[in-house]
Design a protein around this motif. Structure first.
Motif, PDB file in Angstrom:
ATOM      1  N   ARG A 434      58.828  51.510  39.824  1.00 24.24           N
ATOM      2  CA  ARG A 434      58.445  50.565  40.844  1.00 24.24           C
ATOM      3  C   ARG A 434      56.854  50.848  40.898  1.00 24.24           C
ATOM      4  NH1 ARG A 434      61.946  49.433  45.193  1.00 24.24           N
ATOM      5  NH2 ARG A 434      63.826  49.988  44.356  1.00 24.24           N
ATOM      6  N   VAL A 435      56.302  49.592  40.580  1.00 29.00           N
ATOM      7  CA  VAL A 435      54.955  49.588  40.547  1.00 29.00           C
ATOM      8  C   VAL A 435      54.085  49.065  41.543  1.00 29.00           C
ATOM      9  CG1 VAL A 435      52.949  49.292  38.904  1.00 29.00           C
ATOM     10  CG2 VAL A 435      55.155  50.060  38.059  1.00 29.00           C
ATOM     11  N   ALA A 436      53.323  49.540  42.107  1.00 24.48           N
ATOM     12  CA  ALA A 436      52.500  48.668  43.362  1.00 24.48           C
ATOM     13  C   ALA A 436      51.002  48.711  42.740  1.00 24.48           C
ATOM     14  CB  ALA A 436      52.519  49.277  44.706  1.00 24.48           C
ATOM     15  N   ILE A 437      50.060  47.748  43.053  1.00 29.05           N
ATOM     16  CA  ILE A 437      48.514  47.813  42.861  1.00 29.05           C
ATOM     17  C   ILE A 437      47.886  47.528  44.103  1.00 29.05           C
ATOM     18  CG2 ILE A 437      48.187  45.448  41.777  1.00 29.05           C
ATOM     19  CD1 ILE A 437      46.011  47.145  40.045  1.00 29.05           C
ATOM     20  N   PHE A 438      47.045  48.245  44.408  1.00 30.38           N
ATOM     21  CA  PHE A 438      46.102  48.055  45.776  1.00 30.38           C
ATOM     22  C   PHE A 438      44.777  47.417  45.254  1.00 30.38           C
ATOM     23  CE2 PHE A 438      43.557  48.304  49.440  1.00 30.38           C
ATOM     24  CZ  PHE A 438      44.576  47.673  50.154  1.00 30.38           C
ATOM     25  N   TRP A 439      44.395  46.407  45.682  1.00 32.97           N
ATOM     26  CA  TRP A 439      42.960  45.747  45.470  1.00 32.97           C
ATOM     27  C   TRP A 439      42.117  45.882  46.518  1.00 32.97           C
ATOM     28  CZ3 TRP A 439      42.419  43.652  40.503  1.00 32.97           C
ATOM     29  CH2 TRP A 439      41.210  43.117  40.048  1.00 32.97           C
ATOM     30  N   HIS A 440      41.162  46.747  46.263  1.00 32.25           N
ATOM     31  CA  HIS A 440      40.115  47.363  47.607  1.00 32.25           C
ATOM     32  C   HIS A 440      39.077  46.360  47.865  1.00 32.25           C
ATOM     33  CE1 HIS A 440      41.672  51.300  48.095  1.00 32.25           C
ATOM     34  NE2 HIS A 440      42.396  51.255  46.821  1.00 32.25           N
ATOM     35  N   ILE A 441      39.018  45.317  46.808  1.00 26.70           N
ATOM     36  CA  ILE A 441      37.800  44.327  46.940  1.00 26.70           C
ATOM     37  C   ILE A 441      38.592  42.991  47.433  1.00 26.70           C
ATOM     38  CG2 ILE A 441      36.281  45.532  45.618  1.00 26.70           C
ATOM     39  CD1 ILE A 441      36.802  43.753  43.352  1.00 26.70           C
ATOM     40  N   PRO A 442      37.670  41.793  47.644  1.00 28.12           N
ATOM     41  CA  PRO A 442      38.404  40.812  48.217  1.00 28.12           C
ATOM     42  C   PRO A 442      38.990  40.020  46.972  1.00 28.12           C
ATOM     43  CG  PRO A 442      36.074  40.838  48.792  1.00 28.12           C
ATOM     44  CD  PRO A 442      36.362  42.014  48.026  1.00 28.12           C
ATOM     45  N   TRP A 443      39.917  38.795  47.243  1.00 29.32           N
ATOM     46  CA  TRP A 443      40.185  38.033  45.813  1.00 29.32           C
ATOM     47  C   TRP A 443      39.592  36.853  46.362  1.00 29.32           C
ATOM     48  CZ3 TRP A 443      42.754  39.548  41.606  1.00 29.32           C
ATOM     49  CH2 TRP A 443      42.952  38.388  40.686  1.00 29.32           C
ATOM     50  N   ALA A 456      43.428  34.463  33.005  1.00 28.59           N
ATOM     51  CA  ALA A 456      44.995  34.538  32.819  1.00 28.59           C
ATOM     52  C   ALA A 456      45.539  36.071  32.701  1.00 28.59           C
ATOM     53  CB  ALA A 456      45.463  33.428  31.639  1.00 28.59           C
ATOM     54  N   GLU A 457      44.858  36.540  31.603  1.00 33.56           N
ATOM     55  CA  GLU A 457      45.307  37.740  31.097  1.00 33.56           C
ATOM     56  C   GLU A 457      45.204  38.850  32.432  1.00 33.56           C
ATOM     57  OE1 GLU A 457      43.483  35.955  29.428  1.00 33.56           O
ATOM     58  OE2 GLU A 457      43.772  36.203  27.462  1.00 33.56           O
ATOM     59  N   ILE A 458      44.330  38.678  33.285  1.00 27.28           N
ATOM     60  CA  ILE A 458      44.176  39.645  34.541  1.00 27.28           C
ATOM     61  C   ILE A 458      45.342  39.453  35.388  1.00 27.28           C
ATOM     62  CG2 ILE A 458      42.774  40.105  36.424  1.00 27.28           C
ATOM     63  CD1 ILE A 458      40.383  39.894  34.512  1.00 27.28           C
ATOM     64  N   LEU A 459      45.476  38.015  35.707  1.00 22.21           N
ATOM     65  CA  LEU A 459      46.581  37.885  36.320  1.00 22.21           C
ATOM     66  C   LEU A 459      47.963  38.232  35.883  1.00 22.21           C
ATOM     67  CD1 LEU A 459      45.516  34.267  37.465  1.00 22.21           C
ATOM     68  CD2 LEU A 459      45.629  35.956  38.883  1.00 22.21           C
ATOM     69  N   LYS A 460      48.223  37.897  34.626  1.00 23.02           N
ATOM     70  CA  LYS A 460      49.619  38.459  33.953  1.00 23.02           C
ATOM     71  C   LYS A 460      49.610  40.034  34.204  1.00 23.02           C
ATOM     72  CE  LYS A 460      49.829  34.747  30.530  1.00 23.02           C
ATOM     73  NZ  LYS A 460      49.470  34.473  29.168  1.00 23.02           N
ATOM     74  N   GLY A 461      48.646  40.689  33.767  1.00 17.05           N
ATOM     75  CA  GLY A 461      48.543  42.152  34.157  1.00 17.05           C
ATOM     76  C   GLY A 461      48.875  42.503  35.496  1.00 17.05           C
ATOM     77  N   LEU A 462      48.411  41.860  36.607  1.00 16.12           N
ATOM     78  CA  LEU A 462      48.629  42.226  37.935  1.00 16.12           C
ATOM     79  C   LEU A 462      50.027  41.982  38.333  1.00 16.12           C
ATOM     80  CD1 LEU A 462      45.348  40.824  39.550  1.00 16.12           C
ATOM     81  CD2 LEU A 462      46.212  43.399  39.722  1.00 16.12           C
ATOM     82  N   LEU A 463      50.603  40.579  37.685  1.00 19.23           N
ATOM     83  CA  LEU A 463      51.797  40.345  38.063  1.00 19.23           C
ATOM     84  C   LEU A 463      53.026  41.258  37.556  1.00 19.23           C
ATOM     85  CD1 LEU A 463      51.425  36.310  38.132  1.00 19.23           C
ATOM     86  CD2 LEU A 463      51.793  37.833  39.998  1.00 19.23           C
ATOM     87  N   GLY A 464      52.536  42.024  36.572  1.00 14.60           N
ATOM     88  CA  GLY A 464      53.492  42.966  36.168  1.00 14.60           C
ATOM     89  C   GLY A 464      53.891  43.981  37.231  1.00 14.60           C
ATOM     90  N   ALA A 465      53.037  44.122  38.284  1.00 16.14           N
ATOM     91  CA  ALA A 465      53.495  44.998  39.401  1.00 16.14           C
ATOM     92  C   ALA A 465      54.674  44.306  40.157  1.00 16.14           C
ATOM     93  CB  ALA A 465      52.185  45.185  40.499  1.00 16.14           C
ATOM     94  N   ASP A 466      55.318  45.020  41.015  1.00 16.42           N
ATOM     95  CA  ASP A 466      56.264  44.581  41.918  1.00 16.42           C
ATOM     96  C   ASP A 466      55.609  44.337  43.153  1.00 16.42           C
ATOM     97  OD1 ASP A 466      58.863  45.313  40.227  1.00 16.42           O
ATOM     98  OD2 ASP A 466      57.692  47.219  40.513  1.00 16.42           O
ATOM     99  N   LEU A 467      54.500  44.889  43.401  1.00 15.91           N
ATOM    100  CA  LEU A 467      53.975  44.734  44.934  1.00 15.91           C
ATOM    101  C   LEU A 467      52.386  44.771  44.438  1.00 15.91           C
ATOM    102  CD1 LEU A 467      53.800  44.357  48.006  1.00 15.91           C
ATOM    103  CD2 LEU A 467      53.901  47.205  47.801  1.00 15.91           C
ATOM    104  N   VAL A 468      51.594  43.655  44.898  1.00 13.83           N
ATOM    105  CA  VAL A 468      50.161  43.487  44.944  1.00 13.83           C
ATOM    106  C   VAL A 468      49.642  43.587  46.408  1.00 13.83           C
ATOM    107  CG1 VAL A 468      48.418  42.205  44.153  1.00 13.83           C
ATOM    108  CG2 VAL A 468      50.245  42.369  42.675  1.00 13.83           C
ATOM    109  N   GLY A 469      48.814  44.572  46.605  1.00 18.32           N
ATOM    110  CA  GLY A 469      48.197  44.532  48.156  1.00 18.32           C
ATOM    111  C   GLY A 469      47.015  44.218  48.211  1.00 18.32           C
TER     112      GLY A 469
END
Ligand code: GDG
Length: 752
Positions: A434-443, A456-469
């Motif tokens: 179960r993988v979550a990533i928390f992005w501390h800076i704005p998007w 695209a590569e960055i988005l695919k990397g992040l979408l590997g997570a189950d939860l993006v915060g």
């Protein structure tokens, strides 16, 4: 006291017995050596007389023999000589010796009959004597024997004297040692024990401070005192936590505390192991001179994440950046932390200079940081940096997967924009995690993000997570819009999730916060802010009535130069405050390897100097600029003393300084001036919200804050404090873990 007398008595007895034994051995040795000396003296004397006696015997000159014997009468310890014929009859003897030498002495006959030299010590008539008998030969080889007699009583006397001397000096030494020991025990053991006991009694009774044990650094018990201090500190915290929990139950408040987080995490995670990955480590070992020092970097992350890891004895993976870090780890590059009270594992990963340059300074901080912050600094994208970023993400993923080998459903919390590719790398190889990533800076919005060549590569990397915060909903929205435009996927706007290749990623806001200080914890100080302000300003050679504060890493996103412009305009517009208001800017140098940051340091410094030069007087200046790192305790003094706090970020994920300022103002008498481009302004609505680009508005906000009436200030601060209290860092961690644990991993396709 009884114990120390017992100790002294045993010491005296032990030392005395040992010395007596030693004296006995020494006496024996002395006796043996004196006897040997006497024996050899007698032998030499006998040899020198032997030929003379032989001559006189040969000529049967008994008178001459008697004369010779008479010559050796008074030469102590020599008592005299005697001469015997071969039949054992005495022919001559030194006068006075007749009672001691007769043929009844077996040694004389033995010597004559065996024709050999004989010697013996014997006590006769209460005298301790030495007899030396040597056969004397004439030409026919049968003359008689010469006897030399010494008074050996001096040997006994000397031995006894030595014995007493040794005994008495030993006794004196033993008494002296005992007295010194008593003194040492009193000063180094009993004194500190008494002080420590008193301190512990006070602690047990709930009085006294954990660190005030009264032992100085040279005390024998100092190492023990340190351990007891930790213990006492834990006791104080536990007591404060229990009191706070009881108080919260009593008032039916549902506040989040470290204890509540621990219990909550345990119930959510169960036996599941938990991992945290971040670039910055929670404990840094570095050299200070020849010593190694451990520091906790200034960030709220350790406060938030530590209770989770403590609960499940998890592992925190981070870049080992301290110059003494390698000394502290085991063969697997791991160590148990916190160092004072080890409860979970910190695994350090080593990066080469080139890797750090490309991944951290290059791609993360010169590329992604300006890309995500709309602060008009151009992002720089170099393919070399991108390659480094990919390989370092891979390196962390490999290390993490190695630690998770054989685990079915571990939980992973990845921190920040340094590891955008990590979720995908992990999930590809361990889909059960179960993988979550928390992005501390704005998007940023999709148009702004589109300038990144590897979006695209960055988005695919992040979408590997189950939860993006993210911190706030608008960053979640920006992210979902970017995904919608760039990646082939299905964005579900009702559930705020993305479905791609059968995998669902939830996207949620988790506004980060600070640990609102609990009642009774050492974080809370009772000192008056007004007194402290005068002392603080005096330390900087300034006399002022009002004071403001700003705390930032020197970063172009924080709007420090814009803040200074606002201050300058304020003094132009409201000159009555000249000499009355001083602004303290704490600016910790940051990322100074990067040219833009290096230049900014100089710009901030010279702008502060320029404004000061324009307005300052001999005892006052408008800006005090402190460009070094300050600890949380130091910052707290400034927060509490300041009438206002200026947060003028041009773009900021959340901004913890704003919340720390609010949390520090127990007196409800501070005013927060907060940029509308921070995540914090969504929650802290009672701040004076400003546009940092609007110089006039900034100047007016400072004025409004300074003239605001007591009741309004109190009202605004009270409401903001309630928000920070309710939404503290423990709640942030709890909500993140809850969300991650509740995601259904087996749901591959969502029904909309
Ligand atoms: C990023 C996002 C987001 C301690 N000593 C000093 C110092 N500290 C502490 C402060 C505060 C922290 O550093 C700074 O936190 P911020 O939130 O203000 O800013 P960033 O470092 O940019 O953090 C931000 C945060 O992550 C958390 O998610 O809120 O939006 O950019 O706790 O007490 N800070 C400074 N000098 C010191 O001497 N500047």
């Amino acid at each position: 006291m009884r114990m120390s007398f017992r100790l002294i008595f045993s010491l005296i007895l032990g030392v005395t017995l040992l010395s007596l034994l030693f004296a006995v051995f020494q006496g024996r040795a002395e006796k043996r050596s004196l006897q040997k000396e006497l024996e050899s003296r007698a032998a030499i004397f006998g040899d020198s007389l032997e030929s003379k006696v032989a001559n006189l015997l040969e000529y049967r000159s008994h008178r001459r023999l008697q004369e010779l014997a008479g010559e050796f009468g008074k030469r102590e310890p020599l008592m005299g000589i005697a001469v015997f014929d071969k039949g054992g009859e005495r022919l001559a003897a030194t006068p006075g010796l007749e009672d001691y030498v007769s043929t009844e002495l077996p040694v004389i006959l033995q010597s004559i009959s065996s024709d050999s030299r004989k010697a013996e010590f014997k006590t006769l008539n209460e005298k301790f004597l030495h007899f030396y008998v040597t056969p004397v030969h004439d030409e026919a080889q049968e003359a008689g024997a010469l006897v030399i007699i010494h008074d050996a009583s001096y040997i006994k006397a000397q031995t006894l004297q030595l014995w007493w001397r040794t005994f008495l000096s030993t006794l004196a030494q033993a008494v002296f040692i005992a007295l010194v020991t008593l003194l040492i025990i009193q000063l180094s053991i009993l004194g500190p024990i008494a002080r420590t006991t008193k301190w512990m009694k006070e602690l047990r009774a709930g009085r006294g401070a954990a660190g005030r044990h009264g032992l100085d650094e040279k005390d024998l018990f100092q190492p023990l005192a340190q351990e007891v201090t930790h213990l006492a500190r834990s006791l104080t915290y536990a007591r404060a936590a229990a009191q706070e929990e009881a108080r919260l139950r009593e008032t039916a408040e549902a506040r989040w505390t470290p204890e509540r987080l621990r219990v909550h995490v345990r119930s959510k995670l169960g036996d599941r192991p938990f991992f945290v990955v971040s670039n910055r480590e929670p404990y840094i070992h570095s050299f200070k001179g020849k010593n190694v020092e451990v520091t906790v970097p200034a960030s709220g992350l350790v406060t938030a994440v530590e209770p989770i890891l403590r609960t499940c004895q998890g592992i925190w993976l981070a870049h080992g950046s301290g110059d003494a870090d390698r000394l502290a780890v085991d063969e697997n590059d791991c160590l148990q932390v916190p160092p004072d009270d080890p409860q979970y594992t910190l695994k350090r990963l080593w990066l080469t200079k080139e890797e750090e340059e490309g991944y951290y300074f290059g791609f993360a901080n010169e590329g992604l940081w300006p890309l995500c912050h709309i602060a008009h600094t151009r992002p720089i994208f170099r393919s070399k940096d991108w390659e480094c970023y990919q390989s370092v993400n891979q390196k962390f993923a490999d290390a993490l997967l190695k630690e998770m080998q054989g685990m079915e459903e571990p939980g992973v919390l990845v921190q920040d924009y340094h590891f955008a590719l990590l979720p995908q790398l992990v999930k590809e190889r361990l889909p059960g995690a179960r993988v979550a990533i928390f992005w501390h800076i704005p998007w940023p919005n999709p148009e702004a993000f589109a300038i990144c060549p590897w979006q695209a590569e960055i988005l695919k990397g992040l979408l590997g997570a189950d939860l993006v915060g993210f911190h706030v909903q608008s960053h979640c929205n920006n992210f979902l819009e970017t995904v919608d435009r760039v990646i082939e996927s299905r964005v579900n706007w009702e559930r705020f999730s993305v479905e791609r290749s059968g995998h669902i990623t939830q996207v949620r806001p988790f506004p980060i916060s600070v640990a609102y200080p609990e009642a009774g914890t050492p974080e809370r100080s009772g000192a008056s802010p007004y007194l402290d302000r005068a002392t603080l300003m005096k330390e900087h050679g300034v006399e002022t009535t009002f004071m403001g504060v700003g705390v930032d890493r020197v970063d172009y996103t924080k709007g420090i130069l814009e803040r200074f412009q606002g201050l300058e305009r304020f003094f132009e517009k409201y000159p009555v405050f000249l000499g009355q208001f001083t602004f303290v800017q704490i600016g910790e140098p940051s990322r100074t390897h990067i040219k833009r940051y290096h230049d900014l340091l100089g710009e901030v410094e010279s702008e502060a100097e320029r404004i000061n030069w324009r307005f300052q007087t001999s005892k006052w200046k408008p800006i005090v600029y402190l460009n070094r790192h300050h600890s949380h305790q130091e910052l707290r003094r400034y927060y509490q003393a300041a009438d206002l706090c200026l947060v003028t970020s041009l773009h900021d994920g959340m901004n913890l300084v704003a919340k720390e300022y609010v949390a520090a103002h127990e007196d409800n008498q501070g005013v927060l001036i907060l940029s509308r481009f921070t995540g914090a302004c969504r929650e802290l609505r009672d701040a004076l919200i400003v546009n940092p680009y609007d110089v006039e508005q900034l100047a007016d906000a400072i004025h409004t804050a300074l003239v605001m009436d007591h009741a309004e200030r109190d009202d605004r601060m009270r409401r903001m404090r309630q928000v920070v209290k309710d939404f503290n860092i423990y709640r942030w961690a709890a909500e993140l873990v809850t969300q991650l644990c509740e995601i259904r991993l087996d749901t591959h396709v969502e029904v909309s």
